[in-house]
Design a protein around this motif. Structure first.
Motif, PDB file in Angstrom:
ATOM      1  N   ALA A  64       1.094  -1.130  -0.020  1.00  0.00           N
ATOM      2  CA  ALA A  64       0.391  -0.141   0.057  1.00  0.00           C
ATOM      3  C   ALA A  64       1.056   1.054  -0.568  1.00  0.00           C
ATOM      4  CB  ALA A  64      -1.312  -0.339   0.667  1.00  0.00           C
ATOM      5  N   TRP A  65       1.976   1.209   1.096  1.00  0.00           N
ATOM      6  CA  TRP A  65       2.864   2.855   0.389  1.00  0.00           C
ATOM      7  C   TRP A  65       3.999   2.888  -0.590  1.00  0.00           C
ATOM      8  CZ3 TRP A  65       7.743   3.581   0.076  1.00  0.00           C
ATOM      9  CH2 TRP A  65       8.214   4.871   0.884  1.00  0.00           C
ATOM     10  N   SER A  66       3.751   1.658  -1.303  1.00  0.00           N
ATOM     11  CA  SER A  66       4.455   1.602  -2.124  1.00  0.00           C
ATOM     12  C   SER A  66       3.964   1.915  -3.538  1.00  0.00           C
ATOM     13  CB  SER A  66       5.237  -0.056  -2.720  1.00  0.00           C
ATOM     14  OG  SER A  66       5.895  -0.200  -1.983  1.00  0.00           O
ATOM     15  N   ARG A  67       2.530   2.008  -3.454  1.00  0.00           N
ATOM     16  CA  ARG A  67       1.560   2.306  -4.467  1.00  0.00           C
ATOM     17  C   ARG A  67       1.450   4.148  -4.276  1.00  0.00           C
ATOM     18  NH1 ARG A  67      -2.515  -0.051  -6.632  1.00  0.00           N
ATOM     19  NH2 ARG A  67      -2.870  -2.042  -5.738  1.00  0.00           N
ATOM     20  N   GLU A  68       1.280   4.823  -2.976  1.00  0.00           N
ATOM     21  CA  GLU A  68       1.067   5.618  -2.605  1.00  0.00           C
ATOM     22  C   GLU A  68       2.473   6.442  -2.535  1.00  0.00           C
ATOM     23  OE1 GLU A  68      -0.338   5.892   1.169  1.00  0.00           O
ATOM     24  OE2 GLU A  68      -2.106   4.957   0.704  1.00  0.00           O
ATOM     25  N   ASN A  69       3.548   5.398  -2.541  1.00  0.00           N
ATOM     26  CA  ASN A  69       4.482   6.584  -2.939  1.00  0.00           C
ATOM     27  C   ASN A  69       5.546   5.705  -4.246  1.00  0.00           C
ATOM     28  OD1 ASN A  69       4.566   8.578  -0.544  1.00  0.00           O
ATOM     29  ND2 ASN A  69       4.003   6.452   0.101  1.00  0.00           N
ATOM     30  N   PRO A  70       4.956   5.571  -5.360  1.00  0.00           N
ATOM     31  CA  PRO A  70       5.759   4.774  -6.575  1.00  0.00           C
ATOM     32  C   PRO A  70       7.744   5.369  -6.448  1.00  0.00           C
ATOM     33  CG  PRO A  70       4.195   6.377  -7.300  1.00  0.00           C
ATOM     34  CD  PRO A  70       3.615   6.626  -6.021  1.00  0.00           C
ATOM     35  N   ASP A  71       7.493   6.556  -6.523  1.00  0.00           N
ATOM     36  CA  ASP A  71       9.105   6.891  -6.980  1.00  0.00           C
ATOM     37  C   ASP A  71       9.710   6.756  -5.268  1.00  0.00           C
ATOM     38  OD1 ASP A  71       7.925   8.105  -8.778  1.00  0.00           O
ATOM     39  OD2 ASP A  71       7.882  10.313  -8.653  1.00  0.00           O
ATOM     40  N   GLU A  72       9.149   6.986  -4.384  1.00  0.00           N
ATOM     41  CA  GLU A  72      10.363   6.707  -3.267  1.00  0.00           C
ATOM     42  C   GLU A  72      10.691   4.795  -2.791  1.00  0.00           C
ATOM     43  OE1 GLU A  72       9.520   9.854   0.026  1.00  0.00           O
ATOM     44  OE2 GLU A  72       7.870   9.121   0.189  1.00  0.00           O
TER      45      GLU A  72
END
Length: 200
Positions: free
Chosen positions: A93-101
């Motif tokens: 979920a975090w990766s979906r919301e913050n794809p660049d990071e």
């Protein structure tokens, strides 16, 4: 009265993260960041003494933002298997919301020059890792993972598996599919079992 800076540290780091996500750590240079935000190179050097410090801050800000939510999930006080499933789900979920990071974190600190970081940057990285690993260890104990194989299973379920889901899509330049969180949680639950088989 001094004029406020035109570009904040976060704006410069945001640009650096975008560069790293698109072209890897090698794409992050002082001049590239300055060009990306339309600032003079002096603005970047004013906040970062050199490229090593810039790379360290790109990595650390990204990993610390991820770790904050991951740590909170691990230590939520929920039933251990529920906490474990939530932690695995958080990675996706975090990766979906913050794809660049998330793309930045797929490289690892070594590729962001960790060997040359300052003592303060290294200390920050170690402190964050120790906090998360201590929480993972505590959760593994609560899950009954008392031997090496059981602990490896927990690591696979909470770290390796969700990262593999994220990596496959982000490295291909594709968005995470809508079912990624559910699929990851289901696989984590299957790996951890129901708590009655003697496995973690």
């Amino acid at each position: 009265m001094a004029r406020p800076p035109r570009f904040t540290t976060d704006q410069l780091l945001d640009a650096a993260v975008r560069l790293a996500a698109a072209g890897g750590p090698a794409a992050v240079t002082m001049s590239a960041v300055a060009q990306a935000v339309g600032a003079p190179s002096g603005s970047v050097y004013h906040r970062f003494p050199g490229r090593t410090a810039l790379l360290a801050e790109v990595w650390l800000r990204s990993v610390e933002r991820f770790q904050e939510g991951y740590f909170a999930t691990l230590t939520s006080g929920a039933e251990p298997r529920r906490a474990a499933r939530a932690a695995a789900r958080h990675v996706v979920a975090w990766s979906r919301e913050n794809p660049d990071e998330a793309a930045v974190l797929l490289y690892g600190p070594a590729e962001f020059g960790r060997a040359e970081w300052s003592e303060e940057h290294t200390r920050r990285a170690d402190a964050g890792n120790e906090r998360v690993f201590a929480s993972l260890s505590a959760l593994a104990g609560a899950l009954g993972a008392t031997d090496e194989q059981a602990r490896d299973r927990v690591t696979l379920a909470l770290i390796d598996l969700p990262l593999s889901v994220v990596r496959r899509h982000l490295r291909a330049g594709a968005p995470l599919p809508p079912h990624a969180e559910d699929m990851t949680e289901e696989c984590t639950a299957a790996l951890l079992g129901d708590g009655h088989s003697g496995a973690a």
